[in-house]
Design a protein around this motif. Sequence first.
Motif, PDB file in Angstrom:
ATOM      1  N   UNK A  68      33.034  38.396  36.686  1.00  0.00           N
ATOM      2  CA  UNK A  68      33.075  39.660  36.167  1.00  0.00           C
ATOM      3  C   UNK A  68      32.467  40.736  37.339  1.00  0.00           C
ATOM      4  N   UNK A  69      31.443  40.292  37.653  1.00  0.00           N
ATOM      5  CA  UNK A  69      30.729  41.065  38.779  1.00  0.00           C
ATOM      6  C   UNK A  69      31.497  41.256  39.959  1.00  0.00           C
ATOM      7  N   UNK A  70      32.240  40.068  40.193  1.00  0.00           N
ATOM      8  CA  UNK A  70      33.355  40.309  41.465  1.00  0.00           C
ATOM      9  C   UNK A  70      34.389  41.345  41.148  1.00  0.00           C
ATOM     10  N   UNK A 102      40.484  45.539  51.011  1.00  0.00           N
ATOM     11  CA  UNK A 102      39.703  45.205  50.198  1.00  0.00           C
ATOM     12  C   UNK A 102      40.311  43.967  49.541  1.00  0.00           C
ATOM     13  N   UNK A 103      41.771  43.891  49.207  1.00  0.00           N
ATOM     14  CA  UNK A 103      42.473  42.784  48.587  1.00  0.00           C
ATOM     15  C   UNK A 103      42.210  41.504  49.427  1.00  0.00           C
ATOM     16  N   UNK A 104      42.265  41.539  50.640  1.00  0.00           N
ATOM     17  CA  UNK A 104      42.134  40.514  51.591  1.00  0.00           C
ATOM     18  C   UNK A 104      40.797  40.091  51.596  1.00  0.00           C
ATOM     19  N   UNK A 105      39.816  40.691  51.333  1.00  0.00           N
ATOM     20  CA  UNK A 105      38.379  40.390  51.418  1.00  0.00           C
ATOM     21  C   UNK A 105      38.125  39.582  50.113  1.00  0.00           C
ATOM     22  N   UNK A 108      40.546  38.053  43.090  1.00  0.00           N
ATOM     23  CA  UNK A 108      39.943  37.940  41.620  1.00  0.00           C
ATOM     24  C   UNK A 108      40.898  37.163  40.985  1.00  0.00           C
ATOM     25  N   UNK A 109      40.448  35.951  40.129  1.00  0.00           N
ATOM     26  CA  UNK A 109      41.071  35.014  39.430  1.00  0.00           C
ATOM     27  C   UNK A 109      40.895  35.546  37.862  1.00  0.00           C
ATOM     28  N   UNK A 110      41.778  36.449  37.539  1.00  0.00           N
ATOM     29  CA  UNK A 110      41.757  36.988  36.167  1.00  0.00           C
ATOM     30  C   UNK A 110      42.221  35.801  35.038  1.00  0.00           C
ATOM     31  N   UNK A 112      41.262  32.880  35.394  1.00  0.00           N
ATOM     32  CA  UNK A 112      40.166  31.986  35.127  1.00  0.00           C
ATOM     33  C   UNK A 112      39.072  32.579  34.398  1.00  0.00           C
ATOM     34  N   UNK A 113      39.098  33.917  34.373  1.00  0.00           N
ATOM     35  CA  UNK A 113      38.173  34.750  33.768  1.00  0.00           C
ATOM     36  C   UNK A 113      38.528  34.744  32.370  1.00  0.00           C
ATOM     37  N   UNK A 114      39.963  34.916  32.090  1.00  0.00           N
ATOM     38  CA  UNK A 114      40.392  34.997  30.607  1.00  0.00           C
ATOM     39  C   UNK A 114      40.101  33.562  30.090  1.00  0.00           C
ATOM     40  N   UNK A 115      40.411  32.554  30.635  1.00  0.00           N
ATOM     41  CA  UNK A 115      40.363  31.354  30.397  1.00  0.00           C
ATOM     42  C   UNK A 115      38.868  30.821  29.974  1.00  0.00           C
ATOM     43  N   UNK A 116      37.993  31.160  30.761  1.00  0.00           N
ATOM     44  CA  UNK A 116      36.458  31.117  30.035  1.00  0.00           C
ATOM     45  C   UNK A 116      36.140  31.685  29.054  1.00  0.00           C
ATOM     46  N   UNK A 117      36.922  32.916  28.801  1.00  0.00           N
ATOM     47  CA  UNK A 117      36.603  33.615  27.524  1.00  0.00           C
ATOM     48  C   UNK A 117      37.156  32.703  26.431  1.00  0.00           C
ATOM     49  N   UNK A 118      38.501  32.468  26.421  1.00  0.00           N
ATOM     50  CA  UNK A 118      39.303  31.841  25.475  1.00  0.00           C
ATOM     51  C   UNK A 118      38.632  30.505  25.042  1.00  0.00           C
ATOM     52  N   UNK A 119      38.090  29.854  26.106  1.00  0.00           N
ATOM     53  CA  UNK A 119      37.650  28.496  25.755  1.00  0.00           C
ATOM     54  C   UNK A 119      36.154  28.571  25.589  1.00  0.00           C
TER      55      UNK A 119
END
Length: 188
Positions: A68-70, A102-105, A108-110, A112-119
Motif C-alpha cells: 500500500x505504501x509503495x 517512474x514506472x520503470x523504478x 506495483x502488484x495490484x 497481490x495487494x487485492x489477493x491479500x485483502x481477499x484472503x
Amino acid sequence: MLETLKNSPSEAWVGLLGVIVGALLSIFGSWLSTRSSAKQLKVQLEFEKSETERRVRRERLEELYVLLGNWLSGLFGHSMTLILVMRGQIDYNQYLDQVIEMGRKRKHDFNRLEMIIDIYAQSLKPSYQRILEARETLNDIADEHKRSYKAGDFDGERFLKPYSEALLLIDELTERFRMEVAQLAAYA
C-alpha cells in the motif's frame, strides 16, 4: 494336560492370576498412556497450526502495509507531476516521460495487494473499496483534464482544486486504511 492343571497347587493359580492381572493392568496403563500422548500431540499440532496461520496472516498483513505504501508513493508521484501540467509548468509529453520513468523504478502488484485483502483481510474490503472509488474520482478529473489538453486548452487551473481535493481524500482514506491494516497485524 488337564490333569496337570488340576493337580497344580492353588498358589500356582494365584501366581498365574497375578501375572494375568498384572499383564492386563500393564496393557491398560499402556493404552491410557498412548491415548493421553495422542491427545496431547493433537493439541500441540492444533496449537502449532494456529500459530503458523497467525504468523502467515501477520506476514501477509505486513506485506499489504508495504504494498500500500509503495502504491501510494507511485500514485502521489504521478499526481504531483500531473499538477505541474495543470499549472502549465511542464507539458503533457514531459509528464508522460516522467510517468514512464517512474514506472520503470516502481513495480506495483495490484493483484497481490487485492489477493491479500481477499484472503487475509476481508474485513478491510469496505475501506479498500472507498479508496478505489476515490481513485476513480481522481482518474475522472485527470481524464477530463487530458481531454481538455488534447483539445488545445492548456490552462489546467480549473482542475487543480477538484484534483487536489480528490488527492487529499485518497490520502485520508489510505491513512485510515493503513491504520486498520496495522491494527489487524498487531492482533494477528
